[in-house]
Scaffold this active site. Structure first.
Site, short mmCIF file in Angstrom:
data_model
loop_
_atom_site.label_atom_id
_atom_site.label_comp_id
_atom_site.label_asym_id
_atom_site.label_seq_id
_atom_site.Cartn_x
_atom_site.Cartn_y
_atom_site.Cartn_z
N LYS A 113 0.85 -1.19 0.00
CA LYS A 113 0.00 0.00 0.00
C LYS A 113 0.89 1.23 0.00
O LYS A 113 1.72 1.42 0.90
CB LYS A 113 -0.91 -0.01 1.23
CG LYS A 113 -1.73 1.25 1.37
CD LYS A 113 -2.76 1.14 2.47
CE LYS A 113 -3.50 2.45 2.64
NZ LYS A 113 -4.50 2.37 3.71
N ARG A 154 -10.71 10.41 2.04
CA ARG A 154 -10.61 11.11 3.34
C ARG A 154 -11.84 12.00 3.56
O ARG A 154 -12.27 12.19 4.69
CB ARG A 154 -9.31 11.91 3.42
CG ARG A 154 -8.12 10.96 3.19
CD ARG A 154 -6.92 11.20 4.04
NE ARG A 154 -5.95 10.13 3.79
CZ ARG A 154 -4.72 10.32 3.30
NH1 ARG A 154 -4.27 11.53 3.08
NH2 ARG A 154 -3.92 9.28 3.09
N GLU A 191 7.23 -6.63 1.15
CA GLU A 191 6.03 -6.46 1.99
C GLU A 191 5.05 -7.63 1.78
O GLU A 191 4.47 -8.16 2.73
CB GLU A 191 5.32 -5.15 1.63
CG GLU A 191 6.02 -3.90 2.09
CD GLU A 191 5.77 -3.60 3.57
OE1 GLU A 191 5.08 -4.38 4.24
OE2 GLU A 191 6.28 -2.57 4.05
N LYS A 235 -2.28 -1.54 -3.80
CA LYS A 235 -3.13 -0.35 -3.74
C LYS A 235 -2.28 0.90 -3.86
O LYS A 235 -1.27 0.97 -3.16
CB LYS A 235 -3.86 -0.37 -2.39
CG LYS A 235 -4.67 0.86 -2.10
CD LYS A 235 -5.32 0.74 -0.75
CE LYS A 235 -5.99 2.08 -0.48
NZ LYS A 235 -6.26 2.28 0.89
N SER A 241 -10.19 5.81 -4.43
CA SER A 241 -11.14 6.91 -4.60
C SER A 241 -10.70 7.90 -5.69
O SER A 241 -11.50 8.29 -6.54
CB SER A 241 -11.35 7.62 -3.27
OG SER A 241 -10.11 8.05 -2.72
N TYR A 256 -15.24 1.34 -6.57
CA TYR A 256 -16.50 2.06 -6.38
C TYR A 256 -17.42 1.90 -7.59
O TYR A 256 -18.56 2.33 -7.56
CB TYR A 256 -16.20 3.55 -6.09
CG TYR A 256 -15.32 3.70 -4.86
CD1 TYR A 256 -15.85 3.59 -3.58
CD2 TYR A 256 -13.94 3.87 -4.98
CE1 TYR A 256 -15.03 3.66 -2.45
CE2 TYR A 256 -13.12 3.95 -3.87
CZ TYR A 256 -13.67 3.84 -2.61
OH TYR A 256 -12.86 3.90 -1.50
C1 PBG Z 1 -7.09 3.35 5.69
C2 PBG Z 1 -7.55 3.31 4.26
C3 PBG Z 1 -7.42 4.32 3.30
C4 PBG Z 1 -8.02 3.83 2.14
C5 PBG Z 1 -8.48 2.54 2.40
N1 PBG Z 1 -8.15 2.24 3.72
C6 PBG Z 1 -6.89 5.69 3.43
C7 PBG Z 1 -5.48 5.95 3.76
O1 PBG Z 1 -4.63 5.06 3.86
O2 PBG Z 1 -5.19 7.11 3.96
C8 PBG Z 1 -8.14 4.58 0.84
C9 PBG Z 1 -9.14 4.05 -0.13
C10 PBG Z 1 -9.48 4.97 -1.26
O3 PBG Z 1 -8.85 6.01 -1.49
O4 PBG Z 1 -10.45 4.65 -1.96
N2 PBG Z 1 -8.16 3.04 6.57
#
Ligand code: PBG
Length: 327
Positions: free
Chosen positions: A197, A207, A236, A251, A277, A316
């Site tokens: 990630k 957010r 990882e 991700k 997102s 989404y």
């Molecule tokens: C952390 C989490 C995030 C996302 C999924 N799990 C945000 C981050 O790491 O700041 C992001 C998912 C997205 O942008 O669609 N709980």
């Protein structure tokens, strides 16, 4: 010069033959729908930077997941937006916390019809917006945070989650969660590890969706991966598999197809990719302006993620794609 005998275009001449020789397929069975549930609301609330996605009330969430089930979507991943936030993120393991009560609702309604996944992190629940306990120097304390994740994992499993999905990028989080679950008899609760990630600016709209802003203009570069690095992603991923991850995730997705492909070459367990997102909102925005064909581009991106090697995609667009595939 003789004209080549081999003519790849022969296999592109009709839609049927293109279908026949297509190497990649996108199926409703590949989809995991990310959903948000917010405490204390009675009607769903739109998220301005994620058009078409809402913060659900408990009631509207139940309805949405039933409809996704009817469309054949096999899995959802749930994120909570609590009314109260604190330094530790204690609503993440409160049995009456929003995600826990919502998981119970869904398990009551649907039993095992839909795989219920719970994002396992504390950033939605902390008042400083970080994914763990912040020490006096402002750094996230890795080992102290693991204990919070163990509590959250147990609360989610007790509430009916089939899969917990640790997303905080703490070292050792998969092992800590696996042991905590096993000790309490949750040996069948699976772990989908957000293994590779990256610290990405593409999480911006998310957010907004979970009402998180990181204190003092901070970021997550101290725990999420540096996007200049590819080899590190394999380290990882292997670490998470050794610790007991049942499935691993890369991700974001679209700008990280090289990572997905590398992971696919080395990993035999199910591989997920998260079209995050910002990836979704960019397509939406350009589509709304008439600059691109949203339907075509979203399909092309999801297919590219499959082609790179992902078995399943958190997106989404899940509902949209499921409707398109079933019509
Ligand atoms: C952390 C989490 C995030 C996302 C999924 N799990 C945000 C981050 O790491 O700041 C992001 C998912 C997205 O942008 O669609 N709980």
């Amino acid at each position: 010069m003789t004209f080549p005998q081999r003519r790849p275009r022969r296999l592109r001449t009709t839609a049927a033959i293109r279908r026949l020789v297509a190497e990649s397929k996108l199926d409703v069975d590949d989809l995991i729908a990310p959903l948000f549930v917010r405490e204390g609301i009675t009607d769903p609330e739109p998220i301005h930077s994620l058009p078409g996605v809402v913060q659900h009330s408990r009631g509207s969430l139940r309805q949405e997941v039933k409809e996704l089930r009817d469309l054949g979507v096999p899995a959802i991943v749930l994120f909570g937006v609590p009314e109260q936030k604190d330094a530790m993120g204690s609503q993440a393991w409160n049995p009456d916390g929003i995600v826990q009560v919502a998981l119970k609702d869904l398990r009551d309604d649907l039993g095992d019809d839909v795989v219920l996944m719970a994002d396992l992190c504390v950033d939605e629940y902390t008042d400083h917006g970080h994914c763990g306990i912040v020490d006096i120097y402002g750094n996230v304390d890795n080992d102290a945070t693991l204990e919070l994740y163990e509590r959250a994992a147990l609360a989610q499993a007790n509430a009916g989650a089939h899969v917990v999905a640790p997303s905080g990028m703490m070292d050792g989080q998969v092992l800590a969660i696996r042991e905590a679950l096993d000790d309490e008899g949750h040996t069948d609760t699976a772990i989908l590890a957000y293994a590779a990630k990256y610290a990405s600016a593409l999480y911006g709209p998310f957010r907004d969706a979970v009402d998180v802003s990181i204190a003092d203009g901070g970021d997550r570069k101290g725990y999420q991966q540096d996007f200049r690095n590819a080899r590190e992603a394999l380290t990882e991923i292997h670490a998470d598999i050794e610790q007991g991850a049942d499935m691993v995730m890369v991700k974001p997705a679209m700008a990280y197809l090289d990572i997905i492909a590398k992971a696919r070459a080395e990993v035999d367990i199910p591989l997920a990719a998260y079209q995050v997102s910002g990836e979704y909102s960019m397509i939406k925005a350009a589509g709304a302006n008439g600059w691109i064909d949203e339907d075509a581009v979203s399909f092309e991106h999801l297919m590219a993620i499959k082609r790179a090697g992902a078995d399943m995609i958190l997106t989404y667009y899940s509902r949209h794609i499921a409707e398109r595939l079933s019509s």
